[in-house]
Design a protein around this motif. Structure first.
Motif, PDB file in Angstrom:
ATOM      1  N   ALA A   1      -2.958   4.438  -2.406  1.00  0.00           N
ATOM      2  CA  ALA A   1      -3.775   3.318  -2.870  1.00  0.00           C
ATOM      3  C   ALA A   1      -4.764   2.917  -1.789  1.00  0.00           C
ATOM      4  O   ALA A   1      -4.401   2.805  -0.622  1.00  0.00           O
ATOM      5  CB  ALA A   1      -2.887   2.146  -3.241  1.00  0.00           C
TER       6      ALA A   1
ATOM      7  N   LYS B   1      -6.535   3.975  -6.907  1.00  0.00           N
ATOM      8  CA  LYS B   1      -5.363   4.834  -6.720  1.00  0.00           C
ATOM      9  C   LYS B   1      -5.737   6.281  -6.939  1.00  0.00           C
ATOM     10  O   LYS B   1      -6.353   6.632  -7.938  1.00  0.00           O
ATOM     11  CB  LYS B   1      -4.267   4.448  -7.722  1.00  0.00           C
ATOM     12  CG  LYS B   1      -3.323   3.428  -7.191  1.00  0.00           C
ATOM     13  CD  LYS B   1      -2.031   3.454  -7.953  1.00  0.00           C
ATOM     14  CE  LYS B   1      -0.979   2.718  -7.161  1.00  0.00           C
ATOM     15  NZ  LYS B   1       0.205   2.462  -7.922  1.00  0.00           N
TER      16      LYS B   1
ATOM     17  N   GLU C   1      -7.110  -2.208 -11.106  1.00  0.00           N
ATOM     18  CA  GLU C   1      -6.669  -0.943 -10.530  1.00  0.00           C
ATOM     19  C   GLU C   1      -7.497   0.175 -11.170  1.00  0.00           C
ATOM     20  O   GLU C   1      -7.474   0.357 -12.375  1.00  0.00           O
ATOM     21  CB  GLU C   1      -5.189  -0.716 -10.793  1.00  0.00           C
ATOM     22  CG  GLU C   1      -4.646   0.508 -10.090  1.00  0.00           C
ATOM     23  CD  GLU C   1      -3.146   0.638 -10.272  1.00  0.00           C
ATOM     24  OE1 GLU C   1      -2.725   1.589 -10.947  1.00  0.00           O
ATOM     25  OE2 GLU C   1      -2.407  -0.212  -9.733  1.00  0.00           O
TER      26      GLU C   1
END
Length: 99
Positions: free
Chosen positions: A25, A19, A80
């Motif tokens: 993203a 991200k 992430e």
């Protein structure tokens, strides 16, 4: 070195999301846990049109080092990772002599 390259090719791929600060993203699913942070930066740079050298990747508030593998940083399936641009190196300005 050949064995390492073969191990990377044979290792299962993991899917993760990178991200950007803008909220964009980038899904990455072409690397395995044995790939390096530098290789992840190259993948992100290719997807965004940016420069890998100017990227700083952060995972769980820890800056990631280029030579580390995704696995050694704890990056796994579904992780992430945050990406930000490194500040441009500011040129040092020498103080002017005061007459």
């Amino acid at each position: 070195e050949q064995a390492k390259a073969g191990a990377k090719a044979d290792a299962p791929r993991i899917a993760l999301v990178v991200k950007e600060l803008t909220g964009k993203a980038i899904e990455v699913s072409t690397l395995s846990a044995l790939h390096t942070i530098a290789e992840l930066k190259e993948t992100v740079a290719a997807a965004t049109g940016g420069e890998a050298a100017r990227l700083q990747l952060v995972f769980k508030n820890v800056p990631l080092e280029d030579g580390s593998t995704l696995e050694s940083c704890g990056v796994v399936e579904g992780s992430e990772v945050n990406a930000m641009a490194k500040a441009a190196q500011e040129e040092a300005v020498l103080p002017q002599a005061v007459p």
